[in-house]
Design a protein around this motif. Structure first.
Motif, PDB file in Angstrom:
ATOM      1  N   THR A 109       0.821  -1.207   0.000  1.00  0.00           N
ATOM      2  CA  THR A 109       0.000   0.000   0.000  1.00  0.00           C
ATOM      3  C   THR A 109       0.859   1.263   0.000  1.00  0.00           C
ATOM      4  OG1 THR A 109      -0.168  -0.097   2.414  1.00  0.00           O
ATOM      5  CG2 THR A 109      -1.972  -1.094   1.133  1.00  0.00           C
ATOM      6  N   ASP A 124      -0.986  -4.647   3.115  1.00  0.00           N
ATOM      7  CA  ASP A 124      -2.120  -5.344   3.715  1.00  0.00           C
ATOM      8  C   ASP A 124      -1.900  -6.836   3.547  1.00  0.00           C
ATOM      9  OD1 ASP A 124      -3.473  -3.054   4.523  1.00  0.00           O
ATOM     10  OD2 ASP A 124      -4.552  -2.868   2.633  1.00  0.00           O
ATOM     11  N   THR A 126      -3.320 -10.616   4.232  1.00  0.00           N
ATOM     12  CA  THR A 126      -4.550 -11.351   4.497  1.00  0.00           C
ATOM     13  C   THR A 126      -4.200 -12.805   4.756  1.00  0.00           C
ATOM     14  OG1 THR A 126      -5.807  -9.866   3.062  1.00  0.00           O
ATOM     15  CG2 THR A 126      -6.830 -11.982   3.605  1.00  0.00           C
ATOM     16  N   THR A 131      -7.528  -9.284   7.302  1.00  0.00           N
ATOM     17  CA  THR A 131      -6.527  -8.402   6.711  1.00  0.00           C
ATOM     18  C   THR A 131      -6.047  -7.397   7.742  1.00  0.00           C
ATOM     19  OG1 THR A 131      -7.572  -8.646   4.546  1.00  0.00           O
ATOM     20  CG2 THR A 131      -6.083  -6.765   4.844  1.00  0.00           C
ATOM     21  N   ASN A 132      -4.716  -7.295   7.862  1.00  0.00           N
ATOM     22  CA  ASN A 132      -4.094  -6.344   8.777  1.00  0.00           C
ATOM     23  C   ASN A 132      -2.874  -5.732   8.108  1.00  0.00           C
ATOM     24  OD1 ASN A 132      -5.410  -6.576  11.581  1.00  0.00           O
ATOM     25  ND2 ASN A 132      -5.161  -8.706  10.946  1.00  0.00           N
ATOM     26  N   PRO A 133      -2.527  -4.498   8.506  1.00  0.00           N
ATOM     27  CA  PRO A 133      -1.321  -3.879   7.950  1.00  0.00           C
ATOM     28  C   PRO A 133      -0.063  -4.516   8.531  1.00  0.00           C
ATOM     29  CG  PRO A 133      -2.313  -2.434   9.581  1.00  0.00           C
ATOM     30  CD  PRO A 133      -3.240  -3.603   9.422  1.00  0.00           C
TER      31      PRO A 133
END
Length: 186
Positions: A109, A124, A126, A131-133
């Protein structure tokens, strides 16, 4: 006058297109290694990269995306029955539930150049449809790149053996963070 303007715009468009490149990862020659930690030691193994690409503009990394085939997760530091047991457990619902969640995906991102050939990427990730940064450190040299990241598995619903969720684990506790190192060829 209009012909000159059209020629300049056409040349500028052509030049910009050449300088932006999407490089496909050669999955057969690339390798993803994981390492997980527990109170009494660690284990490591591999995961097959299903697909991936890195995007460049003027030879500077600008983006990318990777898909890992979670059904291929395997242990490389054990043999025999112990290897089979751990591989099966990692594929089970206690960990990555690969029957229901066959892939994991990382989408860049934000890419920040931090030095010659070095980048810090926000992406991101998944896993198990969560989904997490994450932050990824990437070094690029010619047609090779190395990416390293630390992942908190509990943010993706992988809580088995976590001292943050289960009491009394003592020396059976598994640390929440694990490492991924990807050696990529493109």
């Amino acid at each position: 006058m209009n012909k000159i303007l059209v020629a300049i715009i056409t040349f500028a468009t052509f030049t910009t297109t050449i300088m932006a490149q999407n490089k496909t990862i050669n999955t057969a020659d690339s390798k993803v290694v994981w390492k997980g930690y527990k109170v009494t030691g660690s284990h490591e193994g591999t995961i097959t990269l299903q697909s991936g690409n890195l995007n460049f503009k003027d030879e500077v990394l600008t983006g990318g995306e990777f898909v890992m085939d979670m059904t291929t997760i395997n242990t490389t530091d054990l043999e025999g029955d112990y290897k089979g047991q751990l591989d099966g457990h990692l594929k089970s619902d206690d960990f990555f539930g690969v029957n229901n969640f066959k892939t994991a995906k990382l989408v860049f991102t934000n890419v920040k150049l931090t030095g010659k050939n070095s980048y810090v990427v926000t992406g991101d990730l998944t896993i198990k449809d969560k989904t997490n940064p994450v932050t990824v450190n990437i070094s690029v040299y010619g047609s090779k790149a190395t990416a390293t990241l630390k992942i908190d598995r509990t943010k993706f619903g992988v809580k088995y053996g976590s001292a943050n969720f289960f009491d009394g684990l003592k020396d059976k506790a598994i640390y929440d963070e694990f490492d991924l190192v990807a050696d990529l060829q493109f």
